[in-house]
Design a protein around this motif. Sequence first.
Motif, PDB file in Angstrom:
ATOM      1  N   SER B 295       8.152  14.093 -13.616  1.00 24.39           N
ATOM      2  CA  SER B 295       7.175  13.083 -13.212  1.00 24.39           C
ATOM      3  C   SER B 295       6.729  13.349 -11.785  1.00 24.39           C
ATOM      4  CB  SER B 295       7.787  11.682 -13.287  1.00 24.39           C
ATOM      5  OG  SER B 295       6.940  10.775 -12.605  1.00 24.39           O
ATOM      6  N   LEU B 296       5.418  13.408 -11.586  1.00 26.01           N
ATOM      7  CA  LEU B 296       4.896  13.532 -10.225  1.00 26.01           C
ATOM      8  C   LEU B 296       4.513  12.154  -9.685  1.00 26.01           C
ATOM      9  CD1 LEU B 296       2.880  16.853 -10.547  1.00 26.01           C
ATOM     10  CD2 LEU B 296       5.180  16.507  -9.647  1.00 26.01           C
ATOM     11  N   GLY B 297       5.041  11.126 -10.327  1.00 29.65           N
ATOM     12  CA  GLY B 297       4.886   9.768  -9.788  1.00 29.65           C
ATOM     13  C   GLY B 297       3.459   9.250  -9.851  1.00 29.65           C
ATOM     14  N   SER B 298       2.762   9.431 -10.967  1.00 23.98           N
ATOM     15  CA  SER B 298       1.362   8.993 -11.009  1.00 23.98           C
ATOM     16  C   SER B 298       1.255   7.476 -10.836  1.00 23.98           C
ATOM     17  CB  SER B 298       0.654   9.464 -12.274  1.00 23.98           C
ATOM     18  OG  SER B 298       1.508   9.543 -13.362  1.00 23.98           O
ATOM     19  N   ALA B 299       2.158   6.712 -11.444  1.00 23.41           N
ATOM     20  CA  ALA B 299       2.115   5.254 -11.278  1.00 23.41           C
ATOM     21  C   ALA B 299       2.287   4.890  -9.797  1.00 23.41           C
ATOM     22  CB  ALA B 299       3.209   4.595 -12.120  1.00 23.41           C
ATOM     23  N   GLU B 300       3.282   5.484  -9.183  1.00 27.89           N
ATOM     24  CA  GLU B 300       3.563   5.225  -7.768  1.00 27.89           C
ATOM     25  C   GLU B 300       2.391   5.667  -6.887  1.00 27.89           C
ATOM     26  OE1 GLU B 300       6.102   3.806  -6.350  1.00 27.89           O
ATOM     27  OE2 GLU B 300       6.137   4.489  -4.267  1.00 27.89           O
ATOM     28  N   ARG B 301       1.778   6.803  -7.229  1.00 26.47           N
ATOM     29  CA  ARG B 301       0.619   7.240  -6.440  1.00 26.47           C
ATOM     30  C   ARG B 301      -0.505   6.215  -6.514  1.00 26.47           C
ATOM     31  NH1 ARG B 301      -0.911  12.937  -8.409  1.00 26.47           N
ATOM     32  NH2 ARG B 301       0.533  12.549 -10.128  1.00 26.47           N
ATOM     33  N   GLY B 302      -0.744   5.669  -7.715  1.00 27.73           N
ATOM     34  CA  GLY B 302      -1.771   4.645  -7.858  1.00 27.73           C
ATOM     35  C   GLY B 302      -1.460   3.420  -7.016  1.00 27.73           C
ATOM     36  N   ARG B 303      -0.214   2.974  -7.109  1.00 25.27           N
ATOM     37  CA  ARG B 303       0.177   1.765  -6.378  1.00 25.27           C
ATOM     38  C   ARG B 303       0.029   1.963  -4.869  1.00 25.27           C
ATOM     39  NH1 ARG B 303       4.456   0.842  -9.186  1.00 25.27           N
ATOM     40  NH2 ARG B 303       5.840   2.080  -7.894  1.00 25.27           N
ATOM     41  N   ARG B 304       0.510   3.120  -4.370  1.00 20.89           N
ATOM     42  CA  ARG B 304       0.426   3.370  -2.929  1.00 20.89           C
ATOM     43  C   ARG B 304      -1.030   3.462  -2.468  1.00 20.89           C
ATOM     44  NH1 ARG B 304       5.192   4.942  -0.459  1.00 20.89           N
ATOM     45  NH2 ARG B 304       4.023   4.449   1.420  1.00 20.89           N
ATOM     46  N   ALA B 305      -1.872   4.094  -3.279  1.00 22.55           N
ATOM     47  CA  ALA B 305      -3.291   4.209  -2.911  1.00 22.55           C
ATOM     48  C   ALA B 305      -3.924   2.826  -2.798  1.00 22.55           C
ATOM     49  CB  ALA B 305      -4.035   5.053  -3.944  1.00 22.55           C
ATOM     50  N   ALA B 306      -3.628   1.954  -3.756  1.00 19.64           N
ATOM     51  CA  ALA B 306      -4.197   0.603  -3.726  1.00 19.64           C
ATOM     52  C   ALA B 306      -3.722  -0.147  -2.486  1.00 19.64           C
ATOM     53  CB  ALA B 306      -3.812  -0.160  -4.996  1.00 19.64           C
ATOM     54  N   GLN B 307      -2.444   0.031  -2.149  1.00 19.38           N
ATOM     55  CA  GLN B 307      -1.915  -0.669  -0.975  1.00 19.38           C
ATOM     56  C   GLN B 307      -2.553  -0.162   0.315  1.00 19.38           C
ATOM     57  OE1 GLN B 307       2.142   0.163  -1.860  1.00 19.38           O
ATOM     58  NE2 GLN B 307       2.480  -1.771  -2.945  1.00 19.38           N
ATOM     59  N   LEU B 308      -2.708   1.176   0.426  1.00 19.79           N
ATOM     60  CA  LEU B 308      -3.355   1.740   1.620  1.00 19.79           C
ATOM     61  C   LEU B 308      -4.764   1.181   1.771  1.00 19.79           C
ATOM     62  CD1 LEU B 308      -2.351   5.543   1.521  1.00 19.79           C
ATOM     63  CD2 LEU B 308      -1.563   3.806   3.138  1.00 19.79           C
ATOM     64  N   LEU B 309      -5.487   1.113   0.650  1.00 19.90           N
ATOM     65  CA  LEU B 309      -6.866   0.625   0.724  1.00 19.90           C
ATOM     66  C   LEU B 309      -6.904  -0.850   1.120  1.00 19.90           C
ATOM     67  CD1 LEU B 309      -9.763   1.564   0.340  1.00 19.90           C
ATOM     68  CD2 LEU B 309      -9.667   0.679  -1.986  1.00 19.90           C
ATOM     69  N   LEU B 310      -6.009  -1.644   0.536  1.00 22.85           N
ATOM     70  CA  LEU B 310      -5.986  -3.070   0.881  1.00 22.85           C
ATOM     71  C   LEU B 310      -5.648  -3.271   2.359  1.00 22.85           C
ATOM     72  CD1 LEU B 310      -4.316  -4.700  -2.251  1.00 22.85           C
ATOM     73  CD2 LEU B 310      -6.720  -4.737  -1.587  1.00 22.85           C
ATOM     74  N   ASP B 311      -4.747  -2.440   2.886  1.00 16.07           N
ATOM     75  CA  ASP B 311      -4.431  -2.525   4.324  1.00 16.07           C
ATOM     76  C   ASP B 311      -5.698  -2.337   5.156  1.00 16.07           C
ATOM     77  OD1 ASP B 311      -1.814  -2.882   3.743  1.00 16.07           O
ATOM     78  OD2 ASP B 311      -1.156  -0.884   4.367  1.00 16.07           O
ATOM     79  N   ARG B 312      -6.474  -1.337   4.812  1.00 19.71           N
ATOM     80  CA  ARG B 312      -7.738  -1.077   5.547  1.00 19.71           C
ATOM     81  C   ARG B 312      -8.691  -2.253   5.410  1.00 19.71           C
ATOM     82  NH1 ARG B 312      -7.337   2.957   9.136  1.00 19.71           N
ATOM     83  NH2 ARG B 312      -6.229   4.695   8.187  1.00 19.71           N
TER      84      ARG B 312
END
Lengths: 350, 350
Positions: B295-312
């Motif tokens: 697993s290259l963590g696709s679920a986790e990558r999605g979650r982290r991307a959403a969080q980074l964007l919401l922070d901005r």
Amino acid sequence: MPSHSNPTITTIAESAGVSIASVSRVLNGLPVRDATERKVLAAAQSLGYVPNSVARSLKSSRTNQVAFAIEDIGNPVYLAMLREIQPVLKQAGYRLVLHSTGADLDEELEVLRGLGQRYADGLIISPIRVTPEHLAELERATAPVVVIGSLPDGSPVDNVRADSRTGVEMALRHLRDLGRRRIGFVNGPLDTVPGRSRDAAFRAGMRRWGMVLDEDLVHVGAFRRRTGAEATRALLAGDAAAHPDALLCANDLIALGALDVLRERGLRVPEEVAVVGMDDTDLAAASWPALTSVSLGSAERGRRAAQLLLDRLADPGSGREPRVVTVEPSLHVRASTGGDRVADDGAAPR
Amino acid sequence: MPSHSNPTITTIAESAGVSIASVSRVLNGLPVRDATERKVLAAAQSLGYVPNSVARSLKSSRTNQVAFAIEDIGNPVYLAMLREIQPVLKQAGYRLVLHSTGADLDEELEVLRGLGQRYADGLIISPIRVTPEHLAELERATAPVVVIGSLPDGSPVDNVRADSRTGVEMALRHLRDLGRRRIGFVNGPLDTVPGRSRDAAFRAGMRRWGMVLDEDLVHVGAFRRRTGAEATRALLAGDAAAHPDALLCANDLIALGALDVLRERGLRVPEEVAVVGMDDTDLAAASWPALTSVSLGSAERGRRAAQLLLDRLADPGSGREPRVVTVEPSLHVRASTGGDRVADDGAAPR
């Protein structure tokens, strides 16, 4: 007595004795009950309404967005719909707004109400249940809505339906033709739309093909792999003569659980027990033996829903009658009932 | 010399010698190169710019939408991301607009340019390739963008990365620990981001664990089941002593094709040939034997991307530096390498 200025929606609604939303729907060419349409048109005419001013103002506030509301993004049935809906909308110049309601009835109703905020020009929704509240919201909707999933006849919106009865009949006929007579049935919850309709379809299909339904061979659980495993263990617990020689599973995950246990018990599939799934997801071709599965045409249902909605959006004045489209099911015969053992190629993830 | 009225973005851009887009990005707190930021702030100060008037006007035109652009809706890797992104955005009050670019480079660039039309407050994009044009568009973007997939260091936007090298190393170490030495590798096209990175990871991993790489055991095709079948047939064609005792497949579909042919040839998995897939999709648990997969963590990558964007989006003025997040891979050991034979329960379609 015609007034001199063009009447407002409110004036027409008062005169017709209907809601403002109903007037808006009629003037924008959205589906409404025949009686409502007649009242609104009569009132509009008597008040000297000049058609299309409302429609024109609506047009100017186009969002170029269409919303698609589903219960759960993780469900492959909805994904199959989404895969078809997205390109159809895109080609017509619409962006897709995706809602996931988490199987929450209030959230579903909220999505319908939210259309009033004009963030989308139309909505495709696949509700988990169809309640009187749903029907009331559909009646009030101020933008075109297409529902995937059976609505009561006479409902005010376009409707795309599956035909699980025919689908299950195809599977049972296939099993009967293979000489199977002791057919087990493993289903999901009976208080869901698919659980109830698949139960009814199983009972009708067994009657249709003259097979004896043994209630001891009917198991109800969740639409999950674990239910398939548990039900199969229970079905294999008693006297061998009472075991099923085929299992109809109400979705592919249940069938995977059944295959797990048959393998664990060393029973040959399909020689000793044939297995059929439903929904024909990607999992059916991935499993071993590859799974025979009933497709209820989820991809086709998505495509047809998108087309119905685009028709409304392109020409809101035409065809006020709500339309009903029923998508044909199909049976995909694979190794789990002795069909083609060559693997499908499947989609192309990476 | 400060002017008396608040200077415009154009004035600041001229004075700083940078583009209007760069000024907009700095004043809105979006990531830019350090040098650009210094120039803009110096020019703004010398012109007597009163901060936040632009930011305030941007804020008033919020759409409450975030766009997610992927290559292909049918790809389970993107779906795993989508499943995580959607609820995170929803909880923060954003609607999700879904774009599918069909692996078309121009369409990807169009999505980036389209942000200028202000239909979304931010964008998460997972590009198939990262070209100089992509980087130029990212530099110009007037709303926050998060890229899933490795960007060159110093790129102007937040970036969430996978670590295929470590993931492949974990798989190769597992195979080495099982005593396997003749490791075959079946990959997708080398001109794609995953094809190239998985090839490099395989070569590095073999070196890392001191195993001999036999180029005859490396096959390149498509990321499809058919490639897995064809490559496996080719690998089993010659002298038995030259056959691989393990296959690392660059995605799960390739691995399913390999399992098809091993079964067809009567070779036992994992006793004679162990098989490992990549991406750990739902297909891995559905197959038989259940597939060990990286697993290259696709679920986790999605979650982290959403969080980074919401922070901005929540605080555009804070933290101008682009951020890089690398998600850890993991190895899911199942029956195809002799791991746990108990089936996963999986998701719940119906």
